[in-house]
Design an enzyme around this catalytic site. Structure first.
Site, mmCIF file in Angstrom:
data_model
loop_
_atom_site.group_PDB
_atom_site.id
_atom_site.type_symbol
_atom_site.label_atom_id
_atom_site.label_comp_id
_atom_site.label_asym_id
_atom_site.label_seq_id
_atom_site.Cartn_x
_atom_site.Cartn_y
_atom_site.Cartn_z
ATOM 1 N N CYS A 130 7.325 -8.466 -11.421
ATOM 2 C CA CYS A 130 5.881 -8.241 -11.529
ATOM 3 C C CYS A 130 5.123 -9.559 -11.741
ATOM 4 C CB CYS A 130 5.571 -7.270 -12.662
ATOM 5 S SG CYS A 130 6.557 -7.486 -14.126
ATOM 6 N N HIS A 242 -0.601 -7.925 -16.943
ATOM 7 C CA HIS A 242 -0.020 -9.255 -17.191
ATOM 8 C C HIS A 242 -1.079 -10.326 -16.903
ATOM 9 C CE1 HIS A 242 3.839 -7.542 -17.796
ATOM 10 N NE2 HIS A 242 4.491 -7.958 -16.701
#
Ligand code: 2RA
Length: 339
Positions: A130, A242
């Site tokens: 990711c 994130h």
């Protein structure tokens, strides 16, 4: 012929997002099948307005499936993804298991869509980590414009990256501390509530973590092996989203204004960059979104051609489920399958 799509690991964070995104993007599926472990067999998961009844992986026949989106851990993937691929399903795998396999394309469609053409060797395509996916969506257009020589990345990764149990841990630990319950607050190996932990995945020989190694290795496989990249990956008390602080050094001149212009037109990117209160993206604001957001674009005068940027994206979406569905869309766009 509309496509039969299986989501394997359908009851986990990423699997559920895959189902949401297949529906949101109106992926041309005649049937979507939810698959998970035997213990989840018969349970229900949402697919738009519908509910799907979960089928057991160890009894599932992949010969009727065109595309199998895998959102399982490495062990389950290692056992079942090859079986699914051999049965004729094109596997798009979110685990790290096949990412560095020479016969498996590792793909972020905005970065290297043409790499899907190599899927036939194992009938498997890998999704990147990711933190790598969102980073390369931002770096690819800048690399094309001015050739990145070196990148220094610090990540601030949400707890959902390590699963729903970690989200529960953040919630219960935070609550325990706030209500002053030392017993509950101290049951966890490392406190994540009100803390930052510079350790994601296992430690490597050289003192880096495997998460940091993934960012380097996957960048080299997907973008350019000449880029000198170093990463420090940190877990922060955020549920989803994130964030990454990225310092770049280019071979050619690239001002922050030129970079902002390029990024504002780049696929998958959304620039929010004003030099005032709130003129930047934060992880809370990216959740549930498809975009990779870029803020804080500014020159780094400490080197000849330097730039700093701040990159934020929903790690369950662009970092996993969205990228996997986009790979399936790319297979259609490039004529490998017909919807
Ligand atoms: C994490 N990138 O954030 C890893 C795996 N999803 O935990």
């Amino acid at each position: 012929m509309a496509l039969v799509v299986a989501v394997v690991g359908a009851t986990g964070n990423v699997g559920r997002e895959m189902l949401n995104i297949l529906e949101e993007r109106k992926f041309p599926a005649s049937e979507v099948i939810a698959v998970a472990s035997r213990r989840s067999q018969g349970s229900k998961v949402g697919y738009g307005e519908k509910e799907l009844t979960v089928k057991a992986l160890d009894r599932f026949d992949f010969s009727t499936v065109d595309i199998a989106l895998f959102a399982c851990g490495g062990k389950v993937t290692a056992e079942f993804a090859p079986l699914a691929a051999e049965a004729g399903a094109i596997v798009i795998d979110n685990s790290s298991h096949f990412r560095m396999h020479p016969d498996v394309p590792l793909v972020v469609p905005e970065v290297n869509a043409e790499a899907v053409d190599g899927y036939k060797k194992k009938n498997i395509i890998a999704n990147p980590n990711c933190s790598t996916a969102q980073m390369l969506v931002a770096l690819k257009p800048l690399h094309d414009a001015a050739v990145i020589k070196r990148a220094v990345v610090s990540t601030y990764q949400s707890v959902s990256g390590s699963g729903s149990a970690a989200m529960d841990e953040l919630f219960t630990q935070t609550r325990a501390i706030l209500v002053n319950d030392p017993v509950e607050a101290n049951v966890y190996p490392k406190q994540i509530a009100f803390n930052c932990i510079p350790h994601i995945d296992v430690f490597m020989e050289d003192g880096s973590t495997k998460e940091e190694w993934k960012m380097v290795a996957e960048t080299h496989k997907m973008l350019d092996s000449a880029i000198e990249l170093t990463a420090t990956c940190v877990r922060v008390p955020v549920f989803v989203g994130h964030s990454e602080s990225i310092n770049l050094e280019f071979e050619k001149p690239l001002s922050h204004n030129e970079a902002r212009e390029i990024l504002s037109k780049a696929p998958g990117c959304l620039v929010i960059d004003r030099r005032d209160d709130g003129g930047y993206i934060t992880p809370l604001e990216c959740v549930g979104d498809f975009n990779t957001y870029i803020s804080r674009i500014r020159d780094d005068k400490t080197v000849k051609h330097g730039l700093n940027i701040w990159v934020v994206s929903d790690n369950l979406r662009k970092g996993a489920a969205l990228n996997a569905v986009q790979i399936a869309e790319t297979l259609i766009e490039r004529g490998h399958i017909t919807a």
